[in-house]
Design a protein around this motif. Structure first.
Motif, mmCIF file in Angstrom:
data_model
loop_
_atom_site.group_PDB
_atom_site.id
_atom_site.type_symbol
_atom_site.label_atom_id
_atom_site.label_comp_id
_atom_site.label_asym_id
_atom_site.label_seq_id
_atom_site.Cartn_x
_atom_site.Cartn_y
_atom_site.Cartn_z
ATOM 1 N N GLN A 26 -67.611 39.129 -21.552
ATOM 2 C CA GLN A 26 -67.532 39.711 -20.229
ATOM 3 C C GLN A 26 -67.297 41.212 -20.241
ATOM 4 O O GLN A 26 -66.755 41.756 -21.186
ATOM 5 C CB GLN A 26 -66.399 39.039 -19.448
ATOM 6 C CG GLN A 26 -64.998 39.547 -19.760
ATOM 7 C CD GLN A 26 -64.479 39.233 -21.156
ATOM 8 O OE1 GLN A 26 -65.009 38.405 -21.864
ATOM 9 N NE2 GLN A 26 -63.442 39.926 -21.564
ATOM 10 N N ALA A 27 -67.690 41.850 -19.142
ATOM 11 C CA ALA A 27 -67.238 43.217 -18.874
ATOM 12 C C ALA A 27 -65.808 43.077 -18.366
ATOM 13 O O ALA A 27 -65.472 42.084 -17.709
ATOM 14 C CB ALA A 27 -68.127 43.860 -17.820
ATOM 15 N N VAL A 28 -64.959 44.051 -18.677
ATOM 16 C CA VAL A 28 -63.545 43.908 -18.329
ATOM 17 C C VAL A 28 -62.952 45.237 -17.875
ATOM 18 O O VAL A 28 -63.378 46.302 -18.321
ATOM 19 C CB VAL A 28 -62.723 43.336 -19.520
ATOM 20 C CG1 VAL A 28 -62.622 44.328 -20.646
ATOM 21 C CG2 VAL A 28 -61.346 42.887 -19.091
ATOM 22 N N THR A 29 -62.001 45.134 -16.961
ATOM 23 C CA THR A 29 -61.183 46.270 -16.561
ATOM 24 C C THR A 29 -59.740 45.821 -16.589
ATOM 25 O O THR A 29 -59.413 44.745 -16.084
ATOM 26 C CB THR A 29 -61.558 46.754 -15.144
ATOM 27 O OG1 THR A 29 -62.918 47.187 -15.153
ATOM 28 C CG2 THR A 29 -60.664 47.902 -14.695
ATOM 29 N N LEU A 30 -58.881 46.625 -17.204
ATOM 30 C CA LEU A 30 -57.445 46.354 -17.255
ATOM 31 C C LEU A 30 -56.736 47.446 -16.478
ATOM 32 O O LEU A 30 -56.929 48.632 -16.742
ATOM 33 C CB LEU A 30 -56.953 46.341 -18.700
ATOM 34 C CG LEU A 30 -55.436 46.305 -18.908
ATOM 35 C CD1 LEU A 30 -54.830 45.022 -18.372
ATOM 36 C CD2 LEU A 30 -55.096 46.473 -20.381
ATOM 37 N N LEU A 31 -55.935 47.030 -15.504
ATOM 38 C CA LEU A 31 -55.204 47.984 -14.677
ATOM 39 C C LEU A 31 -53.725 47.651 -14.656
ATOM 40 O O LEU A 31 -53.349 46.491 -14.440
ATOM 41 C CB LEU A 31 -55.719 47.940 -13.234
ATOM 42 C CG LEU A 31 -57.143 48.407 -12.997
ATOM 43 C CD1 LEU A 31 -57.578 48.061 -11.581
ATOM 44 C CD2 LEU A 31 -57.258 49.895 -13.235
ATOM 45 N N GLU A 32 -52.890 48.664 -14.868
ATOM 46 C CA GLU A 32 -51.458 48.489 -14.657
ATOM 47 C C GLU A 32 -51.180 48.915 -13.224
ATOM 48 O O GLU A 32 -51.581 50.000 -12.798
ATOM 49 C CB GLU A 32 -50.641 49.336 -15.632
ATOM 50 C CG GLU A 32 -49.150 49.114 -15.463
ATOM 51 C CD GLU A 32 -48.313 49.800 -16.516
ATOM 52 O OE1 GLU A 32 -48.444 49.442 -17.710
ATOM 53 O OE2 GLU A 32 -47.548 50.699 -16.148
ATOM 54 N N VAL A 33 -50.530 48.036 -12.483
ATOM 55 C CA VAL A 33 -50.237 48.280 -11.080
ATOM 56 C C VAL A 33 -48.730 48.314 -10.867
ATOM 57 O O VAL A 33 -47.959 47.779 -11.671
ATOM 58 C CB VAL A 33 -50.883 47.207 -10.180
ATOM 59 C CG1 VAL A 33 -52.399 47.265 -10.282
ATOM 60 C CG2 VAL A 33 -50.389 45.811 -10.534
ATOM 61 N N LYS A 34 -48.318 48.920 -9.781
ATOM 62 C CA LYS A 34 -46.891 49.043 -9.492
ATOM 63 C C LYS A 34 -46.253 47.678 -9.262
ATOM 64 O O LYS A 34 -45.147 47.412 -9.737
ATOM 65 C CB LYS A 34 -46.691 49.936 -8.273
ATOM 66 C CG LYS A 34 -45.250 50.183 -7.926
ATOM 67 C CD LYS A 34 -45.117 51.131 -6.770
ATOM 68 C CE LYS A 34 -43.647 51.320 -6.441
ATOM 69 N NZ LYS A 34 -43.481 52.262 -5.338
ATOM 70 N N SER A 35 -46.959 46.818 -8.544
ATOM 71 C CA SER A 35 -46.424 45.474 -8.302
ATOM 72 C C SER A 35 -47.552 44.522 -7.955
ATOM 73 O O SER A 35 -48.642 44.928 -7.575
ATOM 74 C CB SER A 35 -45.385 45.491 -7.165
ATOM 75 O OG SER A 35 -45.998 45.820 -5.936
ATOM 76 N N LEU A 36 -47.243 43.235 -8.112
ATOM 77 C CA LEU A 36 -48.115 42.151 -7.680
ATOM 78 C C LEU A 36 -47.300 41.304 -6.708
ATOM 79 O O LEU A 36 -46.133 41.597 -6.445
ATOM 80 C CB LEU A 36 -48.587 41.319 -8.881
ATOM 81 C CG LEU A 36 -49.556 42.038 -9.827
ATOM 82 C CD1 LEU A 36 -49.744 41.259 -11.115
ATOM 83 C CD2 LEU A 36 -50.903 42.261 -9.151
ATOM 84 N N PHE A 37 -47.874 40.250 -6.202
ATOM 85 C CA PHE A 37 -47.210 39.399 -5.221
ATOM 86 C C PHE A 37 -45.898 38.838 -5.769
ATOM 87 O O PHE A 37 -45.857 38.323 -6.889
ATOM 88 C CB PHE A 37 -48.167 38.265 -4.824
ATOM 89 C CG PHE A 37 -47.654 37.362 -3.755
ATOM 90 C CD1 PHE A 37 -47.530 37.817 -2.453
ATOM 91 C CD2 PHE A 37 -47.298 36.057 -4.047
ATOM 92 C CE1 PHE A 37 -47.064 36.983 -1.449
ATOM 93 C CE2 PHE A 37 -46.827 35.212 -3.056
ATOM 94 C CZ PHE A 37 -46.711 35.682 -1.759
ATOM 95 N N GLU A 38 -44.854 38.968 -4.985
ATOM 96 C CA GLU A 38 -43.525 38.436 -5.305
ATOM 97 C C GLU A 38 -43.086 38.809 -6.722
ATOM 98 O O GLU A 38 -42.933 39.988 -7.017
ATOM 99 C CB GLU A 38 -43.477 36.932 -5.048
ATOM 100 C CG GLU A 38 -43.698 36.597 -3.583
ATOM 101 C CD GLU A 38 -43.637 35.121 -3.254
ATOM 102 O OE1 GLU A 38 -43.421 34.822 -2.064
ATOM 103 O OE2 GLU A 38 -43.817 34.270 -4.143
#
Length: 129
Positions: free
Chosen positions: A105-117
């Motif tokens: 697969q093509a892939v993108t990895l992102l670090e985010v500030k928060s996810l749900f709960e």
């Protein structure tokens, strides 16, 4: 259906993805919402990254199967995490799952500030047949 992986370089092979994926003659396309470590009753996990990653993979696999698609035909995978530092030691879990299904697969990895709960990892996929 015809899938062609485009990789002008070799270094991405060790990282379990392709630079681009071309798909022709598709019968259907499944766009999966981000799958995370959420139980069947809707309870979000507060477990560690390893446990959440394994549950997110299981949830994604279940969703794809129940939709009548196969994991081997994932052509796009977006990975969202609240901590790449916590994810890296557990990344072989995801790489082993990708190898088990023969996904390219093509892939993108992102670090985010928060996810749900209390969630730490979320997997969003596009699957074809």
């Amino acid at each position: 259906m015809e899938i062609r992986n485009i990789n002008p370089w070799k270094w991405q092979d060790a990282r379990s993805y392709s630079q681009a994926v071309e798909v022709k003659h598709v019968e259907g396309t499944l766009y999966c919402s981000g799958q995370a470590a959420i139980d069947a009753d809707g309870t979000s996990s507060n477990a560690d990254m390893e446990s959440q990653l394994m549950q997110a993979i299981q949830n994604l696999e279940q969703l794809i199967g129940e939709a009548g698609y196969e994991c081997k035909n994932i052509v796009r995978l977006n990975i969202y995490t609240t901590s790449t530092a916590e994810l890296w030691p557990n990344f072989p879990i995801l790489q082993d799952w990708i190898a088990k299904h023969g996904v390219k697969q093509a892939v993108t990895l992102l670090e985010v500030k928060s996810l749900f709960e209390t969630l730490k990892i979320e997997l969003e996929a596009t699957v074809v047949k």
